[in-house]
Scaffold this motif. Sequence first.
Motif, PDB file in Angstrom:
ATOM      1  N   PHE A  15       0.893  -1.166   0.000  1.00 10.12           N
ATOM      2  CA  PHE A  15       0.000   0.000   0.000  1.00 10.12           C
ATOM      3  C   PHE A  15       0.922   1.204   0.000  1.00 10.12           C
ATOM      4  CE2 PHE A  15      -3.036  -3.020   2.022  1.00 10.12           C
ATOM      5  CZ  PHE A  15      -4.052  -2.895   1.089  1.00 10.12           C
ATOM      6  N   PRO A  39      -1.138 -11.763  14.778  1.00  9.61           N
ATOM      7  CA  PRO A  39      -1.543 -10.535  15.465  1.00  9.61           C
ATOM      8  C   PRO A  39      -2.230  -9.549  14.522  1.00  9.61           C
ATOM      9  CG  PRO A  39       0.844 -10.601  15.178  1.00  9.61           C
ATOM     10  CD  PRO A  39       0.319 -11.925  14.750  1.00  9.61           C
ATOM     11  N   LYS A  44      -3.375 -10.700   7.531  1.00 10.99           N
ATOM     12  CA  LYS A  44      -4.258 -11.847   7.297  1.00 10.99           C
ATOM     13  C   LYS A  44      -5.411 -11.492   6.372  1.00 10.99           C
ATOM     14  CE  LYS A  44      -5.298 -12.113  11.660  1.00 10.99           C
ATOM     15  NZ  LYS A  44      -4.647 -10.925  12.219  1.00 10.99           N
ATOM     16  N   HIS A 209      -9.326 -15.929  15.380  1.00 11.14           N
ATOM     17  CA  HIS A 209      -8.635 -15.918  16.671  1.00 11.14           C
ATOM     18  C   HIS A 209      -9.122 -17.080  17.533  1.00 11.14           C
ATOM     19  CE1 HIS A 209      -6.531 -12.263  15.903  1.00 11.14           C
ATOM     20  NE2 HIS A 209      -7.624 -11.588  15.684  1.00 11.14           N
TER      21      HIS A 209
HETATM   22  N1  LIG Z   1      -6.400  -0.129   2.014  1.00 12.79           N
HETATM   23  C1  LIG Z   1      -5.284  -0.026   2.763  1.00 12.79           C
HETATM   24  N2  LIG Z   1      -4.469   1.028   2.621  1.00 12.79           N
HETATM   25  C2  LIG Z   1      -3.342   1.142   3.375  1.00 12.79           C
HETATM   26  N3  LIG Z   1      -2.953   0.251   4.287  1.00 12.79           N
HETATM   27  C3  LIG Z   1      -3.712  -0.831   4.487  1.00 12.79           C
HETATM   28  C4  LIG Z   1      -4.932  -1.020   3.749  1.00 12.79           C
HETATM   29  N4  LIG Z   1      -5.496  -2.177   4.146  1.00 12.79           N
HETATM   30  C5  LIG Z   1      -4.672  -2.670   5.098  1.00 12.79           C
HETATM   31  N5  LIG Z   1      -3.610  -1.879   5.301  1.00 12.79           N
HETATM   32  C6  LIG Z   1      -2.504  -2.123   6.230  1.00 12.79           C
HETATM   33  O1  LIG Z   1      -2.007  -3.396   5.995  1.00 12.79           O
HETATM   34  C7  LIG Z   1      -1.640  -4.031   7.206  1.00 12.79           C
HETATM   35  C8  LIG Z   1      -2.278  -5.383   7.267  1.00 12.79           C
HETATM   36  O2  LIG Z   1      -3.665  -5.213   7.368  1.00 12.79           O
HETATM   37  P1  LIG Z   1      -4.665  -6.429   7.508  1.00 12.79           P
HETATM   38  O3  LIG Z   1      -6.024  -5.852   7.602  1.00 12.79           O
HETATM   39  O4  LIG Z   1      -4.404  -7.404   6.441  1.00 12.79           O
HETATM   40  O5  LIG Z   1      -4.238  -7.043   8.904  1.00 12.79           O
HETATM   41  P2  LIG Z   1      -4.951  -8.202   9.712  1.00 12.79           P
HETATM   42  O6  LIG Z   1      -3.908  -9.214   9.971  1.00 12.79           O
HETATM   43  O7  LIG Z   1      -6.175  -8.637   9.027  1.00 12.79           O
HETATM   44  O8  LIG Z   1      -5.296  -7.488  11.068  1.00 12.79           O
HETATM   45  P3  LIG Z   1      -6.602  -7.619  11.981  1.00 12.79           P
HETATM   46  O9  LIG Z   1      -6.408  -8.795  12.848  1.00 12.79           O
HETATM   47  O10 LIG Z   1      -6.590  -6.334  12.758  1.00 12.79           O
HETATM   48  O11 LIG Z   1      -7.772  -7.723  11.087  1.00 12.79           O
HETATM   49  C9  LIG Z   1      -2.089  -3.122   8.324  1.00 12.79           C
HETATM   50  O12 LIG Z   1      -0.974  -2.501   8.869  1.00 12.79           O
HETATM   51  C10 LIG Z   1      -2.998  -2.129   7.664  1.00 12.79           C
HETATM   52  O13 LIG Z   1      -2.842  -0.880   8.269  1.00 12.79           O
END
Ligand SMILES: Nc1ncnc2c1ncn2[C@@H]1O[C@H](COP(=O)(O)OP(=O)(O)OP(=O)(O)O)[C@@H](O)[C@H]1O
Lengths: 255, 279
Positions: A15, A39, A44, A209
């Motif tokens: 991103f 985490p 994920k 989780h």
């Molecule tokens: N559209 C976007 N634009 C910029 N950064 C993004 C975007 N979507 C996700 N991110 C960033 O990518 C990283 C991974 O996000 P993701 O949502 O995949 O994490 P996750 O493992 O699903 O976390 P959670 O358990 O909180 O859902 C995060 O740091 C998030 O801030």
Amino acid sequence: MSAVAVSARGIVKRFGSRTVLSNVDFEVLTGQVSCVIGPSGSGKSTLLRCLNSLEEIEGGEVRMFGELQGYLPTPDGGYRRLSPGRLAEQREQVGMVFQNFNLFPHMTVVQNLVCAPTLLRKETGPAAREHAAELLSMVGMTGYEASYPAHLSGGQQQRVAIARAMMMNPRVLLFDEPTSALDAERVSEVLDVMKKLAKAGKTMVVVTHELGFAREVANDVTFMDEGAVVEAGSPAEVLGSPKRDRTRAFLSKVL
Amino acid sequence: MTALRKPYRSRWEYAGWAAAVSFSALLLLSVVTNPNFHWEIVGEYLTAAIIIEGVWMTLVLTAVSIVFGVLFGAILAVMLRSPSSILSRLALSYVWFFRGTPLLVQLIFWFNLAALYPTIGFPGFEINATHLITPFFAAAIGLTTNEAAYMAEIIRGGFESINRGQTEAASSLGLRPRHVTFRILLPQAMKVIVPVIGNQTIAMLKNSSLVSVLGVSELLHSAEIIYGTNYQTIPLLIVASIWYLAMSTVLSVAQHAVEKVYGRSTNRIATVAQVSNGA
Ligand SMILES: Nc1ncnc2c1ncn2[C@@H]1O[C@H](COP(=O)(O)OP(=O)(O)OP(=O)(O)O)[C@@H](O)[C@H]1O
Ligand SMILES: [Mg+2]
């Protein structure tokens, strides 16, 4: 040995200047359940969204049953993004269930279900309604056909969302923390439906989780941290005797 | 037997009412008894044929420009959100231009279009612009094209107010972009859009008076025609104002009724209840 259903090879997702997935490999065999843990912010959801071409990727490739997803290979060895119509066609065979349910609030339960198959002309109206009735009974929501999502509890909405995802007869189901938005006492009703699907042989990728669910149902568990796969293997290996410190640290926090 | 319970009222509220009522009464008295207002002339012209015709014309212009403004605005809104940069930039420029210049200037431009382009069309099929662009046509086009720019932003805002998860859920089912836009997003955006369209309609009712400069015989122009001959400017402007107030009152009541319907069934919108029939 069953065939590979989902395979992601060397996925890189950025991103802007931020690399959210760096060289992620991930594979699910047909009829198996694969859980992804890790985490918050580990990538994920992003991985799941890449599997379904909801995100464009900067590197690697995703295949479903051998078919390249989201892109067309070009003669020079690169990739070209598919048209929106082709992307939609590919997504027909992949169902997705979201943390926030994302039911269509302006449609009743049954309309939520029959909407896609009828608009896409996969089923006629009556056939779709019959199919919907079957699936609603499977998720224990018979009798709620005419209700609007706002009048259902979170657990009920999520069960409807699962039924909706099943309406297109997807070959793979993706779940993104399906129980994280639910009250504790509602979690099991959704997990029970998912166990039923797993028993029925659905290929599933579940970001969760709920380690109990992973231990009981999953064939594989993948632990992700900071956009990379840290450890993957059977639930006994990853959850029972993790090899990596980071996995251990995460598990001790979650438990 | 339950005792009667009264809500709390501040002493100041009673005092405020007393002051407001007496002030209004005095104001009304002074207006009614002031012979310079010529109420007999107001009464005489309130239902004059030319005034009634003007009321009709105002209603027609308002209806035409709102209906076509919404349709055209919806197209522009879809273009604004389009992944195609040509489409979105075209729409953006349109909105930029039509919101950025005065409506009065735009109306006069349309009116004088025939002077700029005497014929419209392409070789072999040309229309004489002076015949096509009547004052009414210039007025309707001018109001519609201007309104569409505002509607585009309103409708785009409605789309933007919808949670991104809706698009993702719809896409993940394999729905095509057109289904996502028209079956999933638009019906939900309506909830935000409809009340604002009510506001725009009431504003248009009064903005349409600008076309009096083109000589279109809407309400204000009708009043102008009359006071141009009898010099009773104030009474005739009162006549026009009474009609504008009456029309906007009716529209406000209608708007509140519509909003109530949308408010009551926050999550039900009848227009799309037919999806299950595979329409
Ligand atoms: N559209 C976007 N634009 C910029 N950064 C993004 C975007 N979507 C996700 N991110 C960033 O990518 C990283 C991974 O996000 P993701 O949502 O995949 O994490 P996750 O493992 O699903 O976390 P959670 O358990 O909180 O859902 C995060 O740091 C998030 O801030
Ligand atoms: Mg997530």
